[in-house]
Design an enzyme around this catalytic site. Structure first.
Site, PDB file in Angstrom:
ATOM      1  N   GLU A  80     -49.144 -37.963  22.647  1.00 29.04           N
ATOM      2  CA  GLU A  80     -51.320 -38.439  22.664  1.00 29.04           C
ATOM      3  C   GLU A  80     -50.531 -36.513  22.626  1.00 29.04           C
ATOM      4  OE1 GLU A  80     -51.638 -40.235  27.369  1.00 29.04           O
ATOM      5  OE2 GLU A  80     -51.816 -38.084  27.018  1.00 29.04           O
ATOM      6  N   TYR A  99     -47.310 -34.960  13.244  1.00 36.65           N
ATOM      7  CA  TYR A  99     -46.715 -36.019  13.398  1.00 36.65           C
ATOM      8  C   TYR A  99     -47.825 -36.664  11.840  1.00 36.65           C
ATOM      9  CZ  TYR A  99     -46.828 -34.431  18.220  1.00 36.65           C
ATOM     10  OH  TYR A  99     -46.810 -33.144  19.521  1.00 36.65           O
TER      11      TYR A  99
HETATM   12  C1  LIG Z   1     -46.185 -28.044  17.311  1.00 30.98           C
HETATM   13  C2  LIG Z   1     -45.066 -27.285  16.773  1.00 30.98           C
HETATM   14  C3  LIG Z   1     -43.527 -28.715  17.826  1.00 30.98           C
HETATM   15  C4  LIG Z   1     -44.300 -27.771  15.660  1.00 30.98           C
HETATM   16  O1  LIG Z   1     -42.829 -26.654  15.905  1.00 30.98           O
HETATM   17  P1  LIG Z   1     -42.611 -25.789  14.227  1.00 30.98           P
HETATM   18  O2  LIG Z   1     -41.278 -25.480  14.522  1.00 30.98           O
HETATM   19  O3  LIG Z   1     -43.396 -24.942  14.972  1.00 30.98           O
HETATM   20  O4  LIG Z   1     -43.427 -26.665  12.837  1.00 30.98           O
HETATM   21  P2  LIG Z   1     -42.239 -26.131  11.554  1.00 30.98           P
HETATM   22  O5  LIG Z   1     -42.319 -25.630  11.026  1.00 30.98           O
HETATM   23  O6  LIG Z   1     -41.206 -27.887  12.306  1.00 30.98           O
HETATM   24  O7  LIG Z   1     -43.698 -27.113  10.668  1.00 30.98           O
HETATM   25  C5  LIG Z   1     -44.314 -28.361  10.912  1.00 30.98           C
HETATM   26  C6  LIG Z   1     -45.292 -28.506   9.931  1.00 30.98           C
HETATM   27  O8  LIG Z   1     -46.637 -28.250  11.308  1.00 30.98           O
HETATM   28  C7  LIG Z   1     -47.174 -27.922  10.339  1.00 30.98           C
HETATM   29  N1  LIG Z   1     -47.510 -26.241  10.760  1.00 30.98           N
HETATM   30  C8  LIG Z   1     -46.463 -25.621  11.557  1.00 30.98           C
HETATM   31  N2  LIG Z   1     -47.049 -24.605  11.396  1.00 30.98           N
HETATM   32  C9  LIG Z   1     -48.049 -24.731  10.607  1.00 30.98           C
HETATM   33  C10 LIG Z   1     -49.337 -23.445  10.753  1.00 30.98           C
HETATM   34  N3  LIG Z   1     -49.208 -21.867  11.161  1.00 30.98           N
HETATM   35  N4  LIG Z   1     -50.193 -23.496  10.233  1.00 30.98           N
HETATM   36  C11 LIG Z   1     -50.805 -24.944  10.501  1.00 30.98           C
HETATM   37  N5  LIG Z   1     -49.743 -26.077  10.369  1.00 30.98           N
HETATM   38  C12 LIG Z   1     -48.673 -25.351  10.260  1.00 30.98           C
HETATM   39  C13 LIG Z   1     -47.230 -27.673   8.984  1.00 30.98           C
HETATM   40  O9  LIG Z   1     -47.828 -29.617   8.818  1.00 30.98           O
HETATM   41  C14 LIG Z   1     -45.498 -28.134   9.195  1.00 30.98           C
HETATM   42  O10 LIG Z   1     -44.889 -28.648   8.215  1.00 30.98           O
HETATM   43  P3  LIG Z   1     -44.757 -27.937   6.599  1.00 30.98           P
HETATM   44  O11 LIG Z   1     -44.248 -26.581   6.820  1.00 30.98           O
HETATM   45  O12 LIG Z   1     -43.966 -29.513   6.173  1.00 30.98           O
HETATM   46  O13 LIG Z   1     -46.281 -27.841   5.923  1.00 30.98           O
HETATM   47  C15 LIG Z   1     -44.981 -25.632  17.549  1.00 30.98           C
HETATM   48  O14 LIG Z   1     -45.145 -25.662  16.755  1.00 30.98           O
HETATM   49  C16 LIG Z   1     -45.242 -25.158  18.996  1.00 30.98           C
HETATM   50  O15 LIG Z   1     -43.725 -26.181  19.922  1.00 30.98           O
HETATM   51  N6  LIG Z   1     -46.201 -25.456  19.258  1.00 30.98           N
HETATM   52  C17 LIG Z   1     -46.730 -25.484  20.940  1.00 30.98           C
HETATM   53  C18 LIG Z   1     -46.459 -26.610  22.199  1.00 30.98           C
HETATM   54  C19 LIG Z   1     -47.069 -27.757  21.494  1.00 30.98           C
HETATM   55  O16 LIG Z   1     -48.251 -27.344  20.827  1.00 30.98           O
HETATM   56  N7  LIG Z   1     -46.807 -29.388  21.031  1.00 30.98           N
HETATM   57  C20 LIG Z   1     -47.183 -30.128  20.616  1.00 30.98           C
HETATM   58  C21 LIG Z   1     -47.613 -30.707  21.978  1.00 30.98           C
HETATM   59  S1  LIG Z   1     -48.055 -32.383  21.807  1.00 30.98           S
END
Ligand SMILES: CC(C)(COP(=O)(O)OP(=O)(O)OC[C@H]1O[C@@H](n2cnc3c(N)ncnc32)[C@H](O)[C@@H]1OP(=O)(O)O)[C@@H](O)C(=O)NCCC(=O)NCCS
Length: 148
Positions: A105, A117
């Site tokens: 979710e 995702y």
């Molecule tokens: C969501 C989360 C786990 C993603 O991890 P991350 O290490 O930051 O993400 P990644 O660097 O691996 O990027 C994965 C994808 O996310 C998206 N993304 C990452 N940063 C982004 C940004 N600043 N803007 C838009 N899309 C973004 C892109 O689709 C990216 O893929 P791409 O680089 O091939 O385009 C992380 O941002 C986080 O911990 N956020 C706070 C907690 C949260 O929201 N958890 C999810 C709860 S459901």
């Protein structure tokens, strides 16, 4: 960059998990929620780059369904591909443990997580209206699923 490694979290890690999440998200779980999750038999993972702790994840595995209950990359390490590595590894591990599908979710407003995702094969399978408390009022939860 070094390879991301995962290790299971234990009761000794609960403060660390809550602290990491508190500095990384707007709506973190409390330490008590992590304790409850561990005591319920969920799988709690800590993600490391060498000795540095960079993320966490919580999964509930029920028969052939894996439910991703939480995933967080530490604020200082976001946007560097680690979330993608972490979720890919979790999907692989759940498949190895017999899961055929993964569910999650996500807040409707969490566009970063939603695009991660989708890029890993998740698609929307439902909506829980007004599910989450938000800065103002409430917001919907988007339900997503992927085949493993
Ligand atoms: C969501 C989360 C786990 C993603 O991890 P991350 O290490 O930051 O993400 P990644 O660097 O691996 O990027 C994965 C994808 O996310 C998206 N993304 C990452 N940063 C982004 C940004 N600043 N803007 C838009 N899309 C973004 C892109 O689709 C990216 O893929 P791409 O680089 O091939 O385009 C992380 O941002 C986080 O911990 N956020 C706070 C907690 C949260 O929201 N958890 C999810 C709860 S459901």
């Amino acid at each position: 960059m070094s390879t991301l490694t995962l290790r299971p979290a234990s009761a000794l890690d609960l403060t660390l998990l809550a602290t990491l999440e508190a500095r990384s998200t707007a709506h973190p779980w409390s330490e008590a929620q992590y304790r409850g999750s561990l005591e319920s038999g969920h799988q709690l993972f800590i993600a490391q780059l060498d000795a540095e702790i960079v993320g966490l994840a919580v999964i509930m595995l029920v028969l052939d369904e894996a439910h991703l209950l939480n995933i967080v990359i530490d604020h200082d390490w976001q946007g560097q591909g680690l979330g993608r590595q972490l979720l890919s590894e979790l999907m692989l591990r759940m498949r190895q443990q017999g899961a055929l599908r993964m569910f999650l979710e996500v807040r409707e407003s969490n566009t970063i997580a939603r695009s991660l995702y989708e890029s890993l094969g998740f698609s929307e399978c439902g909506i829980r209206k007004h599910y989450y408390r938000a800065e103002q009022g409430r917001e919907h939860a988007i339900l997503m699923e992927a085949s493993l």
